[in-house]
Design a protein around this motif. Structure first.
Motif, PDB file in Angstrom:
ATOM      1  N   TYR A   1      10.882   5.135  -2.612  1.00  0.00           N
ATOM      2  CA  TYR A   1      10.123   4.737  -3.313  1.00  0.00           C
ATOM      3  C   TYR A   1      11.677   3.544  -3.660  1.00  0.00           C
ATOM      4  CZ  TYR A   1       7.404   3.155  -7.349  1.00  0.00           C
ATOM      5  OH  TYR A   1       7.042   2.715  -8.944  1.00  0.00           O
TER       6      TYR A   1
ATOM      7  N   TYR B   1      10.157  11.102  -1.569  1.00  0.00           N
ATOM      8  CA  TYR B   1       9.795  10.025  -2.203  1.00  0.00           C
ATOM      9  C   TYR B   1      10.379   9.353  -2.818  1.00  0.00           C
ATOM     10  CZ  TYR B   1       4.825  11.788  -0.884  1.00  0.00           C
ATOM     11  OH  TYR B   1       3.433  11.983  -0.456  1.00  0.00           O
TER      12      TYR B   1
ATOM     13  N   THR C   1       2.502   1.750  -3.200  1.00  0.00           N
ATOM     14  CA  THR C   1       1.295   2.773  -4.402  1.00  0.00           C
ATOM     15  C   THR C   1       1.033   3.430  -3.722  1.00  0.00           C
ATOM     16  OG1 THR C   1       0.466  -0.511  -3.708  1.00  0.00           O
ATOM     17  CG2 THR C   1      -0.880   1.471  -5.545  1.00  0.00           C
ATOM     18  N   TYR C   2       1.317   4.603  -2.569  1.00  0.00           N
ATOM     19  CA  TYR C   2       1.416   5.489  -2.066  1.00  0.00           C
ATOM     20  C   TYR C   2       1.765   6.326  -3.139  1.00  0.00           C
ATOM     21  CZ  TYR C   2       0.526   9.740   0.317  1.00  0.00           C
ATOM     22  OH  TYR C   2       0.593  11.400   0.352  1.00  0.00           O
ATOM     23  N   LEU C   3       3.207   6.050  -3.159  1.00  0.00           N
ATOM     24  CA  LEU C   3       4.192   6.761  -2.879  1.00  0.00           C
ATOM     25  C   LEU C   3       4.329   6.673  -4.906  1.00  0.00           C
ATOM     26  CD1 LEU C   3       6.729   4.812  -0.923  1.00  0.00           C
ATOM     27  CD2 LEU C   3       6.322   7.881  -0.987  1.00  0.00           C
ATOM     28  N   ASP C   4       4.008   5.680  -5.842  1.00  0.00           N
ATOM     29  CA  ASP C   4       3.740   5.846  -6.995  1.00  0.00           C
ATOM     30  C   ASP C   4       2.961   6.294  -7.478  1.00  0.00           C
ATOM     31  OD1 ASP C   4       4.444   3.928  -9.318  1.00  0.00           O
ATOM     32  OD2 ASP C   4       2.758   3.733  -9.715  1.00  0.00           O
ATOM     33  N   ALA C   5       2.154   6.994  -6.892  1.00  0.00           N
ATOM     34  CA  ALA C   5       0.721   7.353  -7.191  1.00  0.00           C
ATOM     35  C   ALA C   5       1.561   8.755  -7.479  1.00  0.00           C
ATOM     36  CB  ALA C   5      -0.089   7.335  -6.588  1.00  0.00           C
ATOM     37  N   GLY C   6       2.581   9.254  -6.357  1.00  0.00           N
ATOM     38  CA  GLY C   6       2.565  10.448  -5.805  1.00  0.00           C
ATOM     39  C   GLY C   6       4.091  10.713  -7.034  1.00  0.00           C
TER      40      GLY C   6
ATOM     41  N   ILE D   1       0.896  -1.054  -0.083  1.00  0.00           N
ATOM     42  CA  ILE D   1      -0.222  -0.105   0.021  1.00  0.00           C
ATOM     43  C   ILE D   1       0.760   1.288  -0.242  1.00  0.00           C
ATOM     44  CG2 ILE D   1      -1.866   1.699   1.562  1.00  0.00           C
ATOM     45  CD1 ILE D   1      -2.892  -1.449   2.383  1.00  0.00           C
ATOM     46  N   LEU D   2       1.696   1.495   1.071  1.00  0.00           N
ATOM     47  CA  LEU D   2       2.663   2.730   0.865  1.00  0.00           C
ATOM     48  C   LEU D   2       3.728   3.083  -0.316  1.00  0.00           C
ATOM     49  CD1 LEU D   2       4.422   4.263   2.152  1.00  0.00           C
ATOM     50  CD2 LEU D   2       5.807   2.779   3.470  1.00  0.00           C
TER      51      LEU D   2
ATOM     52  N   LYS E   1      -1.727  19.049  -6.607  1.00  0.00           N
ATOM     53  CA  LYS E   1      -0.548  17.064  -5.788  1.00  0.00           C
ATOM     54  C   LYS E   1       0.704  17.132  -7.103  1.00  0.00           C
ATOM     55  CE  LYS E   1      -5.163  15.153  -5.430  1.00  0.00           C
ATOM     56  NZ  LYS E   1      -6.582  14.136  -5.866  1.00  0.00           N
TER      57      LYS E   1
END
Length: 274
Positions: free
Chosen positions: A227, A223, A182-187, A179-180, A213
């Motif tokens: 990542y 990030y 995925t969050y970093l990847d999206a950012g 989950i973490l 964003k």
């Protein structure tokens, strides 16, 4: 150590859990090949082996978490670890032998995946388009990645002697890391500009504005570091073949391996085994 390894591998060959993991990896590889082939046949999308070759990195963390916690948990439950200590084996040797077992089991699963996608994938979707030197560097990086996963979950499994607790903790840990990542990847993949629509005098107009964003400066660097450092972040990069720092990722994996193995051995030596 050699006796411990021989005993471990004898148990591994008989382990239904291990062979189930191998089968699961093979099925996953077959599904990836089939998906790419169907997209090519139905929609005419261009495809190649690049899109599936490193697919094993997406699931090897979960497989390792499950296998390590249950297999080593059974050793605690059956009294095997206690008996090894009584027979005079040092705790360090016991820990390292179990780590080696996990590494070999995980790498074998990855090998089965690669063998299947090469044999079935090349005739159906074509060969690799990426340069061989890059592919080899990434393969080496994924070996370090797999070892880091094994070191993490060996530590968890050797610290917690309750099989159920170890399995729950290992699964929660890998899910949290996924989950973490995925969050970093999206950012990191947020576009710098986004389209904004306005209406002036009844006419719709579109203009590009800065995406609030979008990450920049020191925040983006932080990030990127996290990542690259996270095993799950590395998994996403290898799977999508979007690795930017080819030599940094293995270094991060090596650091994780050293830290978790050292910590695991220290705690296992202090552990009161009933």
């Amino acid at each position: 150590m050699s006796k411990l390894l021989r005993g471990n591998f004898a148990c591994l060959r008989k382990s239904k859990l291990f062979w189930f993991g191998v089968l699961a990896m093979a099925v996953y590889g077959a599904l990836m090949i089939n998906t790419q082939y169907n997209e090519y046949k139905i929609y005419g999308f261009g495809t190649s082996l690049d899109k599936v070759f490193f697919g094993y990195t997406a699931v090897i963390g979960v497989i390792t978490a499950v296998f390590s916690s249950i297999f080593l948990g059974n050793e605690y439950h059956d009294g095997t670890i206690r008996n090894k200590i009584i027979m005079g084996h040092s705790r360090i040797n016991i820990y390292v032998s179990n780590l080696i077992l996990n590494i070999v089991a995980a790498l074998f699963c990855c090998f089965v995946f690669l063998l299947l996608v090469i044999v079935a994938g090349i005739p159906l979707i074509g060969g690799m388009e990426t340069e061989n030197s890059i592919v080899l560097k990434m393969l080496l990086g994924t070996v370090f990645l797999v070892v880091s996963y094994c070191s993490i979950f060996t530590m968890v499994s050797m610290i917690f002697d309750n099989k159920a607790a170890a399995a729950v903790i290992a699964l929660l840990l890998i899910m949290g890391l996924l989950i973490l990542a995925t969050y970093l990847d999206a950012g990191l993949n947020a576009p710098k500009y986004v389209k904004e629509y306005t209406i002036n005098n009844g006419v719709q107009e579109m203009q590009e504005v800065l995406n609030p964003k979008y990450l920049s400066g020191e925040k983006r660097k932080m990030y990127e570091i996290f990542y690259d450092f996270l095993p799950t972040g590395q998994s996403i990069q290898y799977m999508t073949m979007s690795v930017l720092h080819l030599w940094m990722l293995p270094l991060y994996s090596f650091i994780i391996t050293v830290v978790t193995t050292t910590t695991g051995i220290f705690l296992f030596r202090k552990k009161n085994i009933k």
